[in-house]
Design an enzyme around this catalytic site. Structure first.
Site, PDB file in Angstrom:
ATOM      1  CE1 TYR A   1      48.485  72.716  65.832  1.00  0.00           C
ATOM      2  CE2 TYR A   1      50.389  72.277  66.407  1.00  0.00           C
ATOM      3  CZ  TYR A   1      49.914  73.196  65.662  1.00  0.00           C
ATOM      4  OH  TYR A   1      50.150  73.570  64.231  1.00  0.00           O
TER       5      TYR A   1
ATOM      6  CG  ASP B   1      43.573  78.704  55.635  1.00  0.00           C
ATOM      7  OD1 ASP B   1      44.096  78.948  56.301  1.00  0.00           O
ATOM      8  OD2 ASP B   1      43.253  78.033  56.326  1.00  0.00           O
TER       9      ASP B   1
ATOM     10  CB  SER C   1      46.519  74.504  61.557  1.00  0.00           C
ATOM     11  OG  SER C   1      47.384  74.536  60.999  1.00  0.00           O
TER      12      SER C   1
ATOM     13  CG  HIS D   1      44.862  79.084  59.873  1.00  0.00           C
ATOM     14  ND1 HIS D   1      44.906  77.763  59.074  1.00  0.00           N
ATOM     15  CD2 HIS D   1      45.391  78.257  60.923  1.00  0.00           C
ATOM     16  CE1 HIS D   1      45.972  76.723  59.061  1.00  0.00           C
ATOM     17  NE2 HIS D   1      46.056  77.064  60.786  1.00  0.00           N
TER      18      HIS D   1
END
Length: 712
Positions: free
Chosen positions: A479, A642, A559, A677
């Site tokens: 991430y 999203d 993301s 999302h």
């Protein structure tokens, strides 16, 4: 999050292995849709930047809808040809089918908790009079929609336990509606709050109403238009939303978030303000005063209120403490500040107030430790945790004597324990029964050296006895941003992957908060390339030490992690066999123009600033795809609802990748309908998406899938 690309009219061939018979099966995907390339060009400080797929940003147009339909036809046709896809789904369904339960919380005369029997689309809220009593259903979100796509975004109880407020989100959208129930008879009231976003209900101490934050109703583009001028309102139970009282607005600063709450004694009202995902400001006033004053000025530091008692506000902050500390502020004289829990070598991840104590959770090398303090900051004890992993919980009310917490690892789902504040003893409360043996797997934490010499950790999980021969498929996940800590978490998909001899890896990249604010800042703004360098260095380490090879290595992230995958794919296409970017931010030059993308400028920077444009343009995945390059097999995933990272990011990235690809590896995009999302996604959709991603991974790493019942 942005980007995606398309083109080409000739079908390509993907060579992959399958099967229990050791056959090599060729899978041919349909021709990519012919995607129109426009002539849109933007000028950034003298640099001309083409944006040929700008038209895909309009998610309401017939042309975009036709493109989505055509792309999904190509993708699902390809996936349907993978011979072991159904076997993967069956095993994932078995692994997902275990009872899940949350730690209970005491509200009024009841203990409330959520439970999922295994495959229910949404968790059900139950209640019971005591831990030994029979539980009854309090609220079943599965009854809110036919397909499980309406989920609970947040819940809260009034102080007296009489009312229950719950926010619902449809199809994964960030927009929520807030409803109210009477707890005694489980009666739904007429109260309905619309156009709230990033907000639940925060009850006033008198239990007569709650504070919430909302935007004005969008005039167009509900899921894409920019959200500005968030306002705080107070709603009194039993009245229409039109009668709600405006508590706070700041028309001079349209791009700020606001939330409000009262002290338990109703003497003070606070507003927490932020301009993005990090950095905050706290405003306050006495309840009867007309205007708010600045208590803690923004936005250089982060402030998280913990407790307000006897005119003393307890705040967790990184002001003067990169690893955070807890301070106490006298609201009658804010110049009087006292450090309650001093900064330590390890990150103070959270502090909660319960039972007259402060419960602090620390992070040491991405694993948790917990401590119990008095309100004066005196250490009562380090809590003896029954395992190593991610710890959550220790929440409660002032009068509580028993708290609950959970521990999660990579190889076992959340196990819940009760904790006695007086004795400090933990007792097992709930351990889920799973369809595998956790002892078959092992996790090790490995430290490697990144490009600039920084020491970076990663968790590596696999079956015990695995040979380091370079032939193991590897799923590398990261991430690296927004102060989000990547700590041990459980995934049924990871178990299925490791059963097949896979290596499952989580990297603790810079940009998170695992080692304090310094670690975060080393992966944001002009330092963002460090995050990609860390991820690439992790891949190299795994290859060099024969955990896997480039032909067996898949990278994944969602993301901001989708941005990570996209950036690493275009920078080092030779290093990976499969790339799985999910709901990624791919167009770094235009992300801030949609919904709440402006809130990420503090993390990424903005193309409206010349200095920031220069470094954004250098790594923006969409803008660094090279025509004629041989890119890895890529399955991009996004969703039509999203409204956080709009699907245009993925659309444009997919289109450009398909246009540029010169190799034989497939470039596909999977566009989910009635989903957002990721939050609140029903179990059935989670299983379907995991099935397709892992089927694609096995197919394109030449890894035969062998059903578990055929293994020794």
């Amino acid at each position: 999050m942005k980007n995606r690309i398309i083109p080409v009219a000739i079908a390509t061939i993907a060579m992959t292995t399958f099967s229990n018979c050791n056959q090599v099966k060729k899978i041919e995907h349909l021709p990519y849709p012919e995607t129109k390339r426009g002539n849109v060009t933007d000028n950034y400080f003298g640099t001309e930047v083409a944006d040929p797929y700008r038209w895909l940003e309009d998610d309401r147009s017939e042309a975009t809808a036709a493109w989505v339909k055509a792309e999904n036809e190509v993708t699902f046709d390809y996936l349907s040809k993978i011979p072991f896809r159904q076997a993967i789904k069956e095993r994932l369904t078995e692994l997902w089918n275990y009872p899940k339960e949350s730690a209970p919380t005491k509200k009024g005369d009841w203990l409330y908790f959520s439970r999922n029997d295994g495959l229910q689309n949404q968790d059900i809220i139950y209640r019971q009079a005591n831990p030994e009593a029979e539980a009854e259903v309090f609220l079943d979100p599965n009854q809110l929609s036919d397909d499980g796509t309406v989920a609970l975004a947040s819940t809260s109880f009034s102080k007296d336990g009489k009312y229950f407020a719950f926010a619902t989100a449809a199809s994964g959208s960030d927009w929520v509606e807030i409803h109210v129930m009477e707890t005694e008879g489980k009666r739904l009231l007429d109260d309905c709050i619309e156009w709230a976003k990033f907000s639940g209900a925060t009850w006033s101490p008198d239990s007569k109403g709650f504070y919430y934050s909302r935007y004005d109703e969008p005039k167009e583009g509900v899921f894409t238009s920019k959200n500005e001028y968030q306002k705080v309102y107070y709603h009194q139970v039993g009245t229409p939303q039109s009668a709600d009282r405006l508590v706070y607005t700041d028309p001079q600063h349209p791009l700020r978030y606001f939330s409000a709450w009262e002290s338990d004694d109703s003497r003070w009202v606070f507003v927490l303000s932020s301009e993005g995902t990090s950095g905050s400001e706290i405003l306050y006033k006495r309840k009867g005063d007309s205007s708010f004053q600045v208590l803690l000025k923004g936005f250089d530091y982060d402030y998280s209120p913990v407790e307000c008692q006897d005119d003393q506000l307890y705040v967790m902050s990184n002001e003067g403490a990169e690893n955070y500390h807890l301070i106490k502020i006298d609201l009658n004289d804010p110049t009087k500040r006292q450090v309650v829990i001093a900064e330590k070598e390890n990150l103070l991840e959270s502090v909660s107030s319960a039972g007259g104590c402060l419960m602090a959770i620390y992070l040491e090398d991405a694993q948790n430790k917990a401590y119990q303090y008095g309100l004066d900051g005196k250490l009562i004890r380090e809590i003896e945790l029954p395992g190593i992993g991610t710890v959550e919980g220790f929440n409660g009310e002032k009068e509580d004597t028993e708290l609950y917490y959970s521990i999660t690892t990579f190889t076992a789902p959340a196990t819940i324990y009760s904790f006695n504040l007086e004795s400090g003893k933990s007792t097992l409360y709930f351990r889920p029964e799973v369809a595998f043996n956790p002892d078959d797997f092992t996790t090790e934490q490995i430290f490697f050296t990144s490009k600039d010499g920084t020491r970076v950790p990663m968790f590596v999980s696999h079956k015990k006895g695995m040979k380091l021969n370079g032939n193991n498929p590897c799923y590398l996940y990261g991430y690296g941003g927004f102060q989000i800590n990547l700590t041990p978490s459980f995934s049924p998909s990871a178990i299925m992957f490791m059963e097949q001899g896979g290596v499952y890896v989580f990297v603790t990249l810079r940009g998170g908060l695992e080692y304090g604010e310094k670690w975060h800042r080393a992966g944001m703004l002009e330092n963002k390339q460090n995050v990609f360098d860390d991820f690439i260095s992790a891949a190299k380490y795994l290859i060099d030490n024969r955990y896997t090879s480039s032909k067996k290595l898949a990278i994944a992230g969602g993301s901001n992690g989708g941005l990570l995958v996209g950036a690493c794919e275009v920078q080092r296409p030779d290093l990976f066999a499969v790339c799985l970017p999910s709901v990624g931010v791919m167009d770094m030059l235009r992300y801030h123009k949609f919904t709440i993308g402006w809130g990420w400028v503090v993390e990424y920077g903005s193309s409206d600033n010349q200095e920031q444009f220069e470094y954004l343009y250098k790594y923006s995945p969409l803008h660094n795809i090279k025509k004629g390059e041989k890119y890895p097999a890529t399955l991009i995933t996004t969703a039509d609802h999203d409204d956080r990272v709009v699907p245009a990011h993925s659309f444009k990235f997919a289109a450009q990748m398909q246009y540029a690809q010169s190799g034989n590896a497939p470039i596909l995009i999977r566009i989910e309908t009635n989903a957002g999302h990721g939050a609140g996604k029903p179990t059935s959709k989670r299983i379907d998406e995991a099935t397709d991603c892992y089927a694609f991974l096995f197919q394109n790493t030449n890894t035969p899938y062998i059903p578990v019942n055929q293994k020794r």
